[in-house]
Design a protein around this motif. Structure first.
Motif, PDB file in Angstrom:
ATOM      1  N   LEU A 125       0.715  -1.282   0.140  1.00  0.00           N
ATOM      2  CA  LEU A 125       0.129   0.111   0.118  1.00  0.00           C
ATOM      3  C   LEU A 125       0.713   1.280  -0.134  1.00  0.00           C
ATOM      4  O   LEU A 125       0.617   2.237  -0.649  1.00  0.00           O
ATOM      5  CB  LEU A 125      -0.951   0.036   1.102  1.00  0.00           C
ATOM      6  N   ARG A 167      -0.321   6.425  -7.462  1.00  0.00           N
ATOM      7  CA  ARG A 167      -1.343   6.467  -8.115  1.00  0.00           C
ATOM      8  C   ARG A 167      -1.656   7.794  -8.789  1.00  0.00           C
ATOM      9  O   ARG A 167      -1.046   8.700  -8.362  1.00  0.00           O
ATOM     10  CB  ARG A 167      -2.616   6.182  -7.156  1.00  0.00           C
ATOM     11  N   ASN A 178       3.277   9.376   0.025  1.00  0.00           N
ATOM     12  CA  ASN A 178       2.295   8.305   0.628  1.00  0.00           C
ATOM     13  C   ASN A 178       2.935   8.108   1.786  1.00  0.00           C
ATOM     14  O   ASN A 178       2.986   6.912   2.123  1.00  0.00           O
ATOM     15  CB  ASN A 178       1.856   7.315  -0.312  1.00  0.00           C
ATOM     16  N   TYR A 219      -3.029   6.460   4.251  1.00  0.00           N
ATOM     17  CA  TYR A 219      -4.056   6.678   3.110  1.00  0.00           C
ATOM     18  C   TYR A 219      -4.423   5.470   2.214  1.00  0.00           C
ATOM     19  O   TYR A 219      -3.347   4.476   1.943  1.00  0.00           O
ATOM     20  CB  TYR A 219      -3.862   7.874   2.027  1.00  0.00           C
ATOM     21  N   SER A 220      -5.733   5.203   1.962  1.00  0.00           N
ATOM     22  CA  SER A 220      -5.952   4.106   1.330  1.00  0.00           C
ATOM     23  C   SER A 220      -7.520   4.372   0.731  1.00  0.00           C
ATOM     24  O   SER A 220      -8.239   4.462   1.480  1.00  0.00           O
ATOM     25  CB  SER A 220      -6.053   2.912   2.117  1.00  0.00           C
ATOM     26  N   ARG A 221      -7.664   4.185  -0.798  1.00  0.00           N
ATOM     27  CA  ARG A 221      -8.804   4.141  -1.480  1.00  0.00           C
ATOM     28  C   ARG A 221      -9.748   5.547  -1.000  1.00  0.00           C
ATOM     29  O   ARG A 221     -10.927   5.356  -0.548  1.00  0.00           O
ATOM     30  CB  ARG A 221      -9.580   2.950  -0.994  1.00  0.00           C
ATOM     31  N   GLN A 222      -8.872   6.578  -1.188  1.00  0.00           N
ATOM     32  CA  GLN A 222      -9.821   8.079  -0.864  1.00  0.00           C
ATOM     33  C   GLN A 222     -10.311   8.008   0.415  1.00  0.00           C
ATOM     34  O   GLN A 222     -11.273   8.908   0.901  1.00  0.00           O
ATOM     35  CB  GLN A 222     -10.804   8.190  -1.712  1.00  0.00           C
ATOM     36  N   CYS A 223      -9.367   7.605   1.515  1.00  0.00           N
ATOM     37  CA  CYS A 223      -9.760   7.566   2.807  1.00  0.00           C
ATOM     38  C   CYS A 223      -8.479   7.725   3.739  1.00  0.00           C
ATOM     39  O   CYS A 223      -7.556   6.935   3.470  1.00  0.00           O
ATOM     40  CB  CYS A 223     -10.844   6.551   3.374  1.00  0.00           C
ATOM     41  N   ARG A 271      -7.173   6.409   6.575  1.00  0.00           N
ATOM     42  CA  ARG A 271      -7.537   5.178   7.645  1.00  0.00           C
ATOM     43  C   ARG A 271      -6.791   5.601   8.906  1.00  0.00           C
ATOM     44  O   ARG A 271      -5.509   5.719   8.928  1.00  0.00           O
ATOM     45  CB  ARG A 271      -7.108   3.872   7.048  1.00  0.00           C
ATOM     46  N   HIS A 298     -14.308  11.953   2.506  1.00  0.00           N
ATOM     47  CA  HIS A 298     -14.108  11.154   1.350  1.00  0.00           C
ATOM     48  C   HIS A 298     -13.022  12.319   0.811  1.00  0.00           C
ATOM     49  O   HIS A 298     -13.108  13.426   0.215  1.00  0.00           O
ATOM     50  CB  HIS A 298     -15.381  11.410   0.471  1.00  0.00           C
TER      51      HIS A 298
END
Length: 367
Positions: free
Chosen positions: A2, A7, A146, A162-166, A168, A362
């Motif tokens: 991750l 991205r 990241n 960070y992961s998938r637009q959140c 965490r 988000h």
């Protein structure tokens, strides 16, 4: 892994310059800042001004008094901010404000000012999560790609990735925040609140010569700090404690000074934070650590984190007090990123909340 993925960003390239005003006032600082996103993708800090509500030694800041401070200083700071940025309020694309988390009354004061400006000058509003503001400003200033984020302040202690637009939350405090722990102990030993209790704890700790045993309370990926605060406070009642730090007659060297207590508190708490941050780095395979929040200014914390990161072949990113301590420009940065993705806050929903978790946002501008 991750933390190693790069991205493609969904954030569209600006076809023109964008300007945003950010207003922050979740605690005892009122800040305003103007940020510019240029066509070439660069970001410019045009102004970043704040004023701090400082209470006498031994006292904290109460919500009502802090809110009154913000109301008194809001327009003065905003005017200074616009003059320094050399822009008119008519030039702004949006007005961003701290929606939460924070203290209720100060947050409400800032929200009222933001709504007033939005209505008077017909500008869109963008409510911003305070924690996300810290992260986005830290990423922009340091260039961290990241990282695992250690967010440490008076009201929050979180390890984030960070992961998938959140963003965490991997670990956090189970009770009080690290900044609150340090501030409360500063009041116990009557340290000044100017410029901040945490800063004065840091300076006092540099004179400490004795590492005293304190509870080391990591619980998985979380930490507990209330018991450590109780234990370090108990040392002030010990017969060996010497408030003025000088040797008492017939006591030899067996004394405990305020500097020793500050040193011991910092070393113990920061070691806990380094441990849980390292676990998060190992979990996501990241080589970067970004420290944000007011306590992130602490040089000892940065040094300890740097030793750990170096051993892992990584790097620590941190900012100075202009961006670590609560400020308006971080709200402008996060708000303008959201605005460019089409996110705005309708007037009817331009409220604020004391509890607004980092992982509720988000993060549309990241891939």
């Amino acid at each position: 892994m991750l933390g190693q993925l790069r991205r493609k960003t969904p954030l569209p390239a600006p076809e023109r310059p964008y300007l945003a005003l950010g207003l922050e006032g979740s605690a005892n600082k009122f800040g305003a800042g103007v940020i510019k996103h240029s066509e070439d993708g660069s970001t410019s800090v045009l102004s970043n001004i704040r004023h701090t509500y400082i209470t006498p030694p031994g006292e904290g800041f109460q919500p009502r008094d802090t809110a009154l401070h913000h109301r008194e200083w809001a327009l003065k700071i905003i005017k200074q901010c616009l003059v320094q940025a050399d822009v008119s309020i008519h030039d702004l694309d949006c007005i961003c404000y701290t929606k939460g988390p924070g203290m209720g009354a100060p947050l409400q004061s800032v929200a009222i000012v933001a709504r007033m400006l939005a209505l008077m000058f017909d500008k869109p509003l963008v409510g911003v999560n305070h924690c996300v503001g810290h992260i986005e400003m830290g990423r922009e200033i340091t260039g961290a790609q990241n990282p695992v984020v250690l967010y440490v302040s008076g009201g929050n202690t979180q390890v984030i990735a960070y992961s998938r637009q959140c963003y965490r939350i991997f670990g956090e405090t189970l009770d009080i925040a690290v900044g609150n722990c340090l501030d409360r102990f500063a009041r116990v030993i009557d340290l000044s609140n100017d410029p901040s209790p945490g800063y004065n704890i840091e300076q006092e700790a540099k004179r400490g010569k004795r590492l005293l045993p304190l509870p080391y309370a990591t619980k998985g990926m979380d930490v507990s700090l209330s018991g450590i605060l109780t234990s370090v406070e108990a040392y002030t009642m010990d017969k060996r404690f010497c408030q003025d730090g000088k040797l008492r007659e017939n006591n030899n060297d067996d004394i405990i000074t305020p500097a020793d207590l500050c040193f011991s508190l910092q070393e113990t708490v920061f070691a806990m934070l380094v441990e849980i941050t390292e676990r998060a780095m190992a979990h996501i395979g990241s080589k970067e650590v970004l420290i944000v929040g007011g306590v992130g200014c602490n040089e000892r914390l940065q040094d300890m984190m740097g030793v750990m990161a170096k051993e892992r072949g990584g790097q620590v990113f941190a900012t100075d007090e202009r961006f670590c301590i609560d400020n308006g420009i971080m709200i402008a940065q996060a708000g303008l990123l959201a605005f460019r993705m089409g996110q705005t806050t309708p007037l009817a929903k331009s409220t604020c909340t004391q509890r607004f978790r980092t992982d509720e946002v988000h993060v549309a501008w990241r891939g």
